[in-house]
Design a protein around this motif. Structure first.
Motif, PDB file in Angstrom:
ATOM      1  N   ALA A  18       0.840  -1.203   0.000  1.00 10.01           N
ATOM      2  CA  ALA A  18       0.000   0.000   0.000  1.00 10.01           C
ATOM      3  C   ALA A  18       0.878   1.257   0.000  1.00 10.01           C
ATOM      4  O   ALA A  18       0.591   2.232  -0.716  1.00 10.01           O
ATOM      5  CB  ALA A  18      -0.924   0.008   1.210  1.00 10.01           C
ATOM      6  N   PHE A  19       1.950   1.229   0.776  1.00  7.99           N
ATOM      7  CA  PHE A  19       2.897   2.343   0.836  1.00  7.99           C
ATOM      8  C   PHE A  19       3.503   2.596  -0.551  1.00  7.99           C
ATOM      9  O   PHE A  19       3.567   3.730  -1.018  1.00  7.99           O
ATOM     10  CB  PHE A  19       3.998   2.035   1.855  1.00  7.99           C
ATOM     11  N   ILE A  20       3.925   1.516  -1.216  1.00  2.00           N
ATOM     12  CA  ILE A  20       4.537   1.621  -2.544  1.00  2.00           C
ATOM     13  C   ILE A  20       3.532   2.186  -3.544  1.00  2.00           C
ATOM     14  O   ILE A  20       3.846   3.102  -4.306  1.00  2.00           O
ATOM     15  CB  ILE A  20       5.082   0.248  -2.998  1.00  2.00           C
ATOM     16  N   ASP A  21       2.301   1.647  -3.539  1.00  3.14           N
ATOM     17  CA  ASP A  21       1.266   2.141  -4.457  1.00  3.14           C
ATOM     18  C   ASP A  21       1.038   3.636  -4.280  1.00  3.14           C
ATOM     19  O   ASP A  21       0.917   4.380  -5.255  1.00  3.14           O
ATOM     20  CB  ASP A  21      -0.058   1.396  -4.240  1.00  3.14           C
ATOM     21  N   LYS A  22       0.979   4.075  -3.018  1.00  2.00           N
ATOM     22  CA  LYS A  22       0.734   5.487  -2.721  1.00  2.00           C
ATOM     23  C   LYS A  22       1.866   6.370  -3.250  1.00  2.00           C
ATOM     24  O   LYS A  22       1.627   7.402  -3.871  1.00  2.00           O
ATOM     25  CB  LYS A  22       0.576   5.659  -1.206  1.00  2.00           C
ATOM     26  N   LYS A  23       3.096   5.942  -3.009  1.00  3.33           N
ATOM     27  CA  LYS A  23       4.272   6.715  -3.448  1.00  3.33           C
ATOM     28  C   LYS A  23       4.380   6.753  -4.972  1.00  3.33           C
ATOM     29  O   LYS A  23       4.656   7.799  -5.553  1.00  3.33           O
ATOM     30  CB  LYS A  23       5.561   6.119  -2.865  1.00  3.33           C
ATOM     31  N   ILE A  24       4.160   5.613  -5.609  1.00  6.74           N
ATOM     32  CA  ILE A  24       4.290   5.530  -7.068  1.00  6.74           C
ATOM     33  C   ILE A  24       3.213   6.367  -7.750  1.00  6.74           C
ATOM     34  O   ILE A  24       3.456   7.001  -8.767  1.00  6.74           O
ATOM     35  CB  ILE A  24       4.212   4.055  -7.544  1.00  6.74           C
ATOM     36  N   ALA A  25       2.015   6.385  -7.173  1.00  9.05           N
ATOM     37  CA  ALA A  25       0.915   7.167  -7.762  1.00  9.05           C
ATOM     38  C   ALA A  25       1.274   8.647  -7.863  1.00  9.05           C
ATOM     39  O   ALA A  25       0.844   9.333  -8.787  1.00  9.05           O
ATOM     40  CB  ALA A  25      -0.344   6.982  -6.927  1.00  9.05           C
ATOM     41  N   LYS A  26       2.113   9.122  -6.940  1.00 10.57           N
ATOM     42  CA  LYS A  26       2.526  10.529  -6.962  1.00 10.57           C
ATOM     43  C   LYS A  26       3.416  10.852  -8.155  1.00 10.57           C
ATOM     44  O   LYS A  26       3.529  12.016  -8.543  1.00 10.57           O
ATOM     45  CB  LYS A  26       3.246  10.894  -5.661  1.00 10.57           C
ATOM     46  N   LEU A  27       4.041   9.845  -8.749  1.00 12.75           N
ATOM     47  CA  LEU A  27       4.897  10.079  -9.920  1.00 12.75           C
ATOM     48  C   LEU A  27       4.099  10.590 -11.110  1.00 12.75           C
ATOM     49  O   LEU A  27       4.632  11.282 -11.956  1.00 12.75           O
ATOM     50  CB  LEU A  27       5.647   8.803 -10.312  1.00 12.75           C
ATOM     51  N   GLU A  28       2.798  10.234 -11.153  1.00  8.24           N
ATOM     52  CA  GLU A  28       1.966  10.678 -12.275  1.00  8.24           C
ATOM     53  C   GLU A  28       1.813  12.195 -12.319  1.00  8.24           C
ATOM     54  O   GLU A  28       1.523  12.746 -13.365  1.00  8.24           O
ATOM     55  CB  GLU A  28       0.594   9.995 -12.238  1.00  8.24           C
TER      56      GLU A  28
END
Length: 99
Positions: A18-28
């Motif tokens: 969940a942490f990874i998904d949240k952080k990666i989503a910010k790259l968009e």
């Protein structure tokens, strides 16, 4: 954007995913045309302090950007990777604009 998480020689917890998904989503926010993100998590042997390795492969139209970081925790490694990748995406975006 498709996110693929690979954990080598261990099982990533739901909390970590969940942490990874949240952080990666910010790259968009940095670059909208991200097609796929591959996250690879690995515990480096021998078990020392700095042994949690994370690598990010971001596939964008016409290129693949890659970054790899090692630190004490996977969260810290992911943070470092995301920061580094954000800088790479900015440079990539500038190159596209200049064409």
């Amino acid at each position: 954007m498709e996110i693929k998480i690979k954990s080598i020689h261990f099982d990533a917890t739901e909390k970590l995913q969940a942490f990874i998904d949240k952080k990666i989503a910010k790259l968009e926010k940095s670059f909208e045309d991200i097609q796929k993100v591959e996250v690879q998590l690995k515990v480096v042997k021998p078990a020392t302090a700095q042994n949690k390795e994370a690598s990010l492969s971001v596939i964008v139209p016409g290129s693949t950007l890659f970054v790899e970081k090692t630190s004490d925790t996977f969260e810290e490694s992911i943070d470092l990777c995301v920061d580094s990748m954000r800088a790479q995406l900015q440079k990539f975006k500038e190159k596209l604009r200049n064409r």
